[in-house]
Design an enzyme around this catalytic site. Structure first.
Site, short mmCIF file in Angstrom:
data_model
loop_
_atom_site.label_atom_id
_atom_site.label_comp_id
_atom_site.label_asym_id
_atom_site.label_seq_id
_atom_site.Cartn_x
_atom_site.Cartn_y
_atom_site.Cartn_z
N LYS A 211 46.72 9.41 7.34
CA LYS A 211 48.19 9.52 7.26
C LYS A 211 48.84 8.26 6.72
CE LYS A 211 49.04 13.48 10.12
NZ LYS A 211 49.44 14.06 11.39
N ARG A 245 41.63 15.17 15.20
CA ARG A 245 41.66 16.08 14.03
C ARG A 245 41.44 15.22 12.79
NH1 ARG A 245 45.37 17.70 10.29
NH2 ARG A 245 45.40 19.90 9.77
N1 HH2 Z 1 48.83 16.99 11.01
C1 HH2 Z 1 48.82 17.76 9.91
C2 HH2 Z 1 48.64 19.15 10.00
N2 HH2 Z 1 48.46 19.74 11.19
N3 HH2 Z 1 48.23 19.58 13.53
C3 HH2 Z 1 48.24 18.86 14.65
N4 HH2 Z 1 48.06 19.44 15.85
N5 HH2 Z 1 48.43 17.50 14.63
C4 HH2 Z 1 48.63 16.83 13.45
O1 HH2 Z 1 48.81 15.59 13.50
C5 HH2 Z 1 48.63 17.58 12.23
C6 HH2 Z 1 48.43 18.99 12.31
C7 HH2 Z 1 48.99 17.13 8.57
O2 HH2 Z 1 47.74 16.84 7.97
P1 HH2 Z 1 47.01 17.74 6.85
O3 HH2 Z 1 46.67 19.10 7.38
O4 HH2 Z 1 45.83 16.99 6.34
O5 HH2 Z 1 48.05 17.83 5.67
P2 HH2 Z 1 49.04 18.97 5.19
O6 HH2 Z 1 49.99 19.26 6.28
O7 HH2 Z 1 49.72 18.36 3.98
O8 HH2 Z 1 48.23 20.18 4.84
#
Ligand code: HH2
Length: 273
Positions: A211, A245
């Site tokens: 992040k 995660r």
């Molecule tokens: N962060 C993201 C997505 N889902 N779910 C939980 N529970 N906690 C988090 O911190 C979280 C999440 C964002 O990361 P990512 O899926 O890699 O990116 P994007 O939202 O751009 O797909």
């Protein structure tokens, strides 16, 4: 928890796993690297108003299902670890659970009553993540007078709302939502004081992998934040988080196994008799 984003626009791996065969291979490889569960997301949720410009586009239900279901079904046939689906939409949660998803990860903490109803009906676990405001604008006008106190109180409200909707309290996992409506230093403070969320009596999930607050500290671009991400895993583990995660499963598993071996080392030899 290994992340699999079936999206064209996720902030770190957007577009990488759009092909079903490659997505399934990646899921299998994360499991063989030691992932205890997988998190499939078909809608990017990167917030607008900050480093991600206008943020992610909202994805209609039909498109989210089109991206998700074939991959979910194929992975379900080939892996035995629990599969989580990262969605804010009740309809998506319902369909995903019907084809074999094991839990729902909701970054909006149950804002759609239909999602809570689907979770309650299936009896599955759910992750309720803290955020404030709308995705498009949550990185503007961020104000906390008492960061930990407010995040904890708002998570408590989300837990109560879910329980009122019929969700079993024992099935709820909470998440402070790093990067969602928080400034860089607030994400750091949430990690440092994570233990203070334990008073809610529910396991904590942390999603810090790659992040932008890690980039703020290190100036590393998004694809070079592994070492920084591992530092967040160390803090999360030290503060008692139950789930991390992550995008980089092999490295995280090696890190955590070593960390745990040190934590459990007694200096005594256990020889079998
Ligand atoms: N962060 C993201 C997505 N889902 N779910 C939980 N529970 N906690 C988090 O911190 C979280 C999440 C964002 O990361 P990512 O899926 O890699 O990116 P994007 O939202 O751009 O797909």
């Amino acid at each position: 928890m290994g992340v699999l984003n079936l999206t064209p626009d996720s902030f770190s791996d957007g577009g990488l796993w759009l092909d079903t065969r490659r997505a399934v291979e990646h899921a299998i490889s994360m499991v063989s690297q030691g992932a205890d569960l997988l998190d499939l997301g078909a809608e990017s949720t990167r917030p607008g108003g900050g480093v991600y410009g206008s943020g992610a586009q909202r994805v209609p239900v039909a498109e989210e299902l089109r991206r998700l279901l074939p991959v979910l079904e194929a992975i379900r046939e080939q892996v035995s670890v629990p599969i989580s689906v990262d969605t804010r939409k009740g309809k998506v949660a319902q369909e995903a659970l019907a084809v074999g998803a094991d839990l729902i990860n909701d970054i909006s903490a149950g804002s759609d009553p239909q999602l809570l109803a689907a979770v309650a009906e299936s009896g599955c676990p759910v992750v309720l993540m803290h955020s404030r405001g709308r995705l498009r604008s949550m990185q503007r006008r961020i104000r906390f007078a008492d960061l930990l106190g407010e995040v904890r109180a708002e998570l408590a409200t989300a837990v109560s709302r879910a329980v009122e909707a019929g969700v079993d309290r024992q099935q709820i996992v909470i998440d402070p939502g790093l990067g969602f409506g928080k400034l860089g230093h607030q994400n750091l403070e949430l990690l440092r004081r994570l233990e203070e969320l334990s008073s809610l009596g529910r396991p904590v999930l942390i999603g810090a992998s790659r992040k932008s607050f890690i980039g703020d500290v290190t100036e590393a671009p998004v694809d070079e934040r592994l070492a920084g991400s591992l530092a967040t895993v160390a803090w999360a583990a030290h503060q008692g988080a139950a789930i991390v995660r992550v995008h980089d499963v092999a490295e995280t598993v090696q890190f955590l196994r070593t960390w745990r071996a040190i934590a459990e080392a007694s200096g005594e030899r256990h020889e079998s008799v």
